[in-house]
Design a protein around this motif. Structure first.
Motif, PDB file in Angstrom:
ATOM      1  N   ALA A 299      46.766  19.620 -30.066  1.00 60.04           N
ATOM      2  CA  ALA A 299      46.539  21.064 -29.890  1.00 60.04           C
ATOM      3  C   ALA A 299      47.694  21.645 -29.231  1.00 60.04           C
ATOM      4  O   ALA A 299      48.375  22.694 -29.121  1.00 60.04           O
ATOM      5  N   GLU A 300      47.998  20.905 -27.980  1.00 57.29           N
ATOM      6  CA  GLU A 300      48.999  21.576 -27.005  1.00 57.29           C
ATOM      7  C   GLU A 300      50.403  21.684 -27.588  1.00 57.29           C
ATOM      8  O   GLU A 300      51.043  22.554 -27.348  1.00 57.29           O
TER       9      GLU A 300
ATOM     10  N   ALA B 115      46.687  25.123 -33.951  1.00 55.62           N
ATOM     11  CA  ALA B 115      45.594  24.215 -33.896  1.00 55.62           C
ATOM     12  C   ALA B 115      44.241  24.865 -33.470  1.00 55.62           C
ATOM     13  O   ALA B 115      43.075  24.673 -34.021  1.00 55.62           O
ATOM     14  N   PRO B 116      44.294  25.993 -32.797  1.00 59.78           N
ATOM     15  CA  PRO B 116      43.067  26.738 -32.600  1.00 59.78           C
ATOM     16  C   PRO B 116      42.280  27.174 -33.755  1.00 59.78           C
ATOM     17  O   PRO B 116      41.266  26.979 -33.892  1.00 59.78           O
TER      18      PRO B 116
ATOM     19  N   ALA C 258      40.532  24.217 -35.016  1.00 53.78           N
ATOM     20  CA  ALA C 258      39.089  23.971 -34.272  1.00 53.78           C
ATOM     21  C   ALA C 258      37.986  24.853 -34.959  1.00 53.78           C
ATOM     22  O   ALA C 258      36.862  24.522 -35.024  1.00 53.78           O
ATOM     23  N   ALA C 259      38.460  26.126 -35.247  1.00 56.88           N
ATOM     24  CA  ALA C 259      37.534  26.950 -35.516  1.00 56.88           C
ATOM     25  C   ALA C 259      37.420  26.903 -37.238  1.00 56.88           C
ATOM     26  O   ALA C 259      36.229  26.862 -37.549  1.00 56.88           O
TER      27      ALA C 259
ATOM     28  N   LEU D  12      34.895  23.979 -39.080  1.00 57.05           N
ATOM     29  CA  LEU D  12      33.576  24.181 -38.540  1.00 57.05           C
ATOM     30  C   LEU D  12      32.739  24.831 -39.683  1.00 57.05           C
ATOM     31  O   LEU D  12      32.965  25.566 -40.202  1.00 57.05           O
TER      32      LEU D  12
ATOM     33  N   ALA E  47      44.366  24.735 -27.297  1.00 53.72           N
ATOM     34  CA  ALA E  47      43.259  24.673 -28.090  1.00 53.72           C
ATOM     35  C   ALA E  47      42.380  25.399 -27.640  1.00 53.72           C
ATOM     36  O   ALA E  47      42.180  25.598 -26.370  1.00 53.72           O
ATOM     37  N   ALA E  48      41.421  26.059 -28.354  1.00 55.12           N
ATOM     38  CA  ALA E  48      40.349  26.714 -28.112  1.00 55.12           C
ATOM     39  C   ALA E  48      39.305  26.059 -26.767  1.00 55.12           C
ATOM     40  O   ALA E  48      38.963  26.594 -25.943  1.00 55.12           O
ATOM     41  N   GLN E  49      39.183  24.527 -26.928  1.00 56.59           N
ATOM     42  CA  GLN E  49      38.278  24.061 -26.048  1.00 56.59           C
ATOM     43  C   GLN E  49      38.940  23.566 -24.822  1.00 56.59           C
ATOM     44  O   GLN E  49      38.226  23.310 -24.025  1.00 56.59           O
ATOM     45  N   GLY E  50      40.241  23.918 -24.623  1.00 62.42           N
ATOM     46  CA  GLY E  50      40.937  23.943 -23.276  1.00 62.42           C
ATOM     47  C   GLY E  50      41.886  22.782 -23.275  1.00 62.42           C
ATOM     48  O   GLY E  50      42.053  22.077 -24.122  1.00 62.42           O
ATOM     49  N   TYR E  51      42.722  22.673 -22.035  1.00 58.52           N
ATOM     50  CA  TYR E  51      43.722  21.839 -21.782  1.00 58.52           C
ATOM     51  C   TYR E  51      43.043  20.430 -21.399  1.00 58.52           C
ATOM     52  O   TYR E  51      42.318  20.222 -20.883  1.00 58.52           O
TER      53      TYR E  51
ATOM     54  N   VAL F  78      32.557  26.041 -29.622  1.00 61.05           N
ATOM     55  CA  VAL F  78      34.089  25.880 -29.680  1.00 61.05           C
ATOM     56  C   VAL F  78      34.568  27.323 -30.610  1.00 61.05           C
ATOM     57  O   VAL F  78      35.511  27.785 -30.248  1.00 61.05           O
TER      58      VAL F  78
ATOM     59  N   TYR G  70      36.892  30.449 -29.500  1.00 59.24           N
ATOM     60  CA  TYR G  70      38.016  30.640 -30.472  1.00 59.24           C
ATOM     61  C   TYR G  70      37.867  32.208 -30.847  1.00 59.24           C
ATOM     62  O   TYR G  70      39.047  33.076 -30.488  1.00 59.24           O
TER      63      TYR G  70
END
Lengths: 511, 511
Positions: free
Chosen positions: A93-94, A99-100, A103-104, A107, B172-176, B357, B361
């Motif tokens: 993701a970084e 990438a976010p 993630a969404a 799902l 990413a939405a879930q974080g670093y 998550v 987002y």
């Protein structure tokens, strides 16, 4: 191409969990987790359904169902006659601003009452764009290579040295008062808005402004109108609220939808993804529509400061002409400084403003106090202006490099408008050629990425399967250096030629 | 006491706005704005209804309605036979951590379908606590005088110097990922949680975790159970979602409510406002209830790191014993570092985790990238641990100072438990004395503030008007220096004695 041996899967299911956590769901979750974590690598072959079912002591349907679900989610892919394989590289993701969305997007919908529009195309596609080494036109973000790192470092350090612990004190939900005043100032100067801080609320990025609007105006099942095509993040926020998101052309007669809409979301200036702006006439028509339908409008003005032509400014914001209080105006420092900086604003008139502030409070109390003070300092000491001048010059060069490279390949039948601001150019492929999704796959193989059209389209007139969606694609130039832009366009041209020729009736090869 | 002359109100209403923005609403908004902005000061007397109505050319009912609404909202107060007055000093949010509650609480509900529980007491009350010079036990926050300003400044500076623009990249939405791993590490070490980063999501404070839970689990009209009393921010978040928030005692038989609940919110360790922790037996009962009612539990563990007694840790979190995946675990760095730092986390098991998550987002894409990296550095280089040791020592001293001062006044009939952790002590007033709200008014007059009991109570058994609510009050000691604590308790004791004596049948004064 040989087929790899299936991997050994050491797995234990929790039988005691019972109905609460069915075995099939456990299998799905565990396999997904392993793909995400990278312990199942791309291309690895999964055990055959019957073998795994026997070993886990579950029915073959359970395993087949789990595989099917993960194929739909994009984690696995099935190849007829060969088996089931891990589909994509694990997300980094970084490295990938898209990438976010993954993630969404990968799902299940979480509001069961919501009518779920399927993803407009296989989202696994976009994951391919995260491969290293690609020239990526996929990210519509402020350029990291231009980011004002040193001014920001200095601002943070100064704020903490001068204000001490006060800079870490929690503030009001609507934000740090001096920052709100500074935002009102730049909106007055550059966006034609007659505001002071009393109707400015600091948000955690423009995305939170959209989410707050959804919270205040939209209930599950309500209709939200959006431009066609529109911003992906807005589509996600409204869908997450359970809204029916319907794309319409924004014209005088464009609002004939079967249900009374609750909200209209648009980006009148340097729109994402098309780069186009609404004319003055269309803006006024929109305000008339708002008044006659009693329809609140969310104006996403996040590109409004990124004007690339002339000596003047961007067209004034829609809110500047809104004298009846129908427009909720949104903007963000993420586009001006860096995407990782989650700080934006909303402007709305009193009765609605207070509801939005209450929603902001219930969402996260307030935005980060220290970051608010540091950005306030960047605004008032002029560092933001200096940075923006510099960034606009670079974006102009990048836009020009893209336009000039595209003009060189225009014989391949692609067409586009030259964007006058923002980060994006909308390209249309020739009518008789491949779809943008087909081109995407070939382009990534050759080393260049973009976002195919269907991702930006909603249900409604001209949906994701329309000709406009299939032929269109977004090229974001903001974060790509000019030499890479030129190289990227050549790769794109090669991909287009390659796929078009491959699609022609086979001719005898003479070489 | 003489009655001031009414002020001159120079006001212009927009008659062209018509039905869209009724004159009465305009009047309400304008007067509210002036009180907020301070141009109408506390104690100022408004023009009489008929005079103002004549001058504005509206009906007296319009003006009277506007005054009534603003009285309900706490901006004005009416005195029989004397007129209408500005009720409270303007908010100075920066000075008062409770002010965000005001911003939210003074507003009309924004989801029309929601059953609106009225504010549990006149919120204007709390605004009084923002007067300068008070000893305030009202803020349940990390102490600003202890905040690790210099380590944070160094961390931010180092991150920007070392990572450069990468530190400003959106993630990413879930974080670093490294921060998520670090959070998992401290949860394993200190909260008994068997987790890795795959089920940790970074949030913008604990409040956002609560909001995400509301988004995923709760629709308008659903029942949410909370402890009685409970955390004000959680009550606001669930009410904003349109939930029916019902307070229950958390016992084996405590869940008999008329509708099937969708969620239970609790703080098992060092609860806010009571400072109490659930016993192991009650924790297990709660997990059994979750399983038998198929009821997800939100565990707010934001005080779980603030243990003040013994050499060991706080009781392990509820999530540590949750083997069936019913518990959504929340925590925050705001309580460990400073309240203005909007950074927390949630931990949940896979099927729910991914929905949360996705909701994160859609809410704000992700939390601030730079702050995530800076806090990651504070965790891994040990600075957070060093700070926490130091802070716990100071909080222990403050708790001890409060307890010892309260013991000196125990002859006045107040009772309390000694909290073993967290920031709060729950005091109960004598049965035959004043209510906590009555005491509050007298206490503020004498220079000490706290939050009266009814603010923490919801509908349901033992609501805001119950004896427990009326007799209870929260004293937050975390942000008050020991000498002020002692002085504050004496002022409180004076207030209690004063009000109790004043309430006695009048006796001939002999002095």
């Amino acid at each position: 191409m040989t087929t790899a041996e299936p991997i050994e899967l050491s797995l234990a299911l929790d039988r005691a969990a019972g109905r609460r956590y069915p075995l099939g769901q456990q299998l799905v979750d565990e396999l997904r987790r392993r793909v995400q974590a990278g312990s199942l690598g791309p291309g690895e072959r999964l055990p055959p359904v019957r073998g795994l079912a026997a070993r886990l002591n579950v029915t073959p349907e359970t395993v087949a169902g789990a595989y099917k679900r993960l194929v739909e989610e994009g984690y696995l892919r099935g190849e007829i006659g060969r088996g089931t394989f891990v589909a994509a590289p694990p997300l980094h993701a970084e490295e990938d601003p898209l990438a976010p969305f993954e993630a969404a997007g990968a799902l299940p919908p979480f509001a069961s009452q919501q009518p779920t529009p399927g993803p407009p195309a296989n989202r696994d596609l976009l994951r391919l764009a995260s491969q290293p080494g690609l020239v990526s036109f996929a990210a519509s973000v402020a350029a990291l290579d231009l980011a004002p790192v040193e001014p920001l470092r200095r601002a943070l350090s100064d704020v903490l040295a001068k204000d001490g612990a006060k800079a870490l004190q929690v503030g009001a939900a609507q934000g740090y008062q001096p920052l709100r005043a500074a935002i009102a100032g730049i909106l007055r100067e550059q966006r034609g808005l007659d505001v002071d801080e009393s109707t400015v609320c600091v948000t955690s990025g423009c995305q939170q402004g959209i989410d707050l609007a959804a919270k205040v105006f939209v209930a599950a099942g309500d209709v939200v109108l959006v431009e066609q095509p529109s911003f992906l993040g807005a589509l996600e926020a409204f869908r997450a609220r359970g809204a029916r998101v319907i794309g319409v052309p924004i014209e005088g007669d464009g609002l004939r939808v079967e249900a009374r809409p609750k909200l209209l979301y648009c980006m009148p200036t340097y729109q994402n993804p098309t780069g186009r702006s609404l004319s003055v006439e269309k803006r006024r028509a929109l305000l008339r529509i708002a008044a006659s339908h009693d329809l609140p409008i969310v104006e996403d003005d996040s590109a409004g400061f990124i004007h690339l032509d002339g000596d003047g400014l961007a067209p004034p914001s829609l809110k500047a002409e809104d004298h009846a209080g129908y427009v909720l105006h949104l903007g963000t420092f993420s586009k001006l400084i860096a995407a990782g900086l989650r700080l934006g604003w909303l402007v709305a008139d009193p009765p609605v403003f207070e509801k939005l502030v209450a929603a902001k409070y219930a969402s996260d109390l307030s935005s980060d106090a220290l970051v608010q003070r540091a950005v306030h300092r960047l605004v008032v000491d002029g560092a933001l202006d200096v940075h923006l001048e510099h960034a606009r010059t670079a974006y102009r060069e990048r836009r020009n490099a893209l336009v000039s490279a595209l003009q060189q390949i225009s014989s391949s039948g692609v067409t586009f408008d030259v964007p006058e601001g923002g980060f994006n150019l909308w390209l249309e492929l020739p009518r008789d050629g491949p779809s943008s999704t087909e081109l995407f796959l070939e382009a990534v193989r050759r080393g260049v990425a973009f976002v195919p059209g269907p991702f930006f389209f909603s249900a409604g007139r001209d949906g994701p399967a329309s000709s406009a969606a299939l032929r269109g694609l977004r090229l974001s130039y903001s974060a790509v250096a000019p030499p890479d832009i030129e190289r990227g366009v050549h790769l794109l041209s090669d991909a287009l030629r390659g796929i078009t020729e491959a699609a022609r009736p086979a001719e005898p090869l003479v070489y």
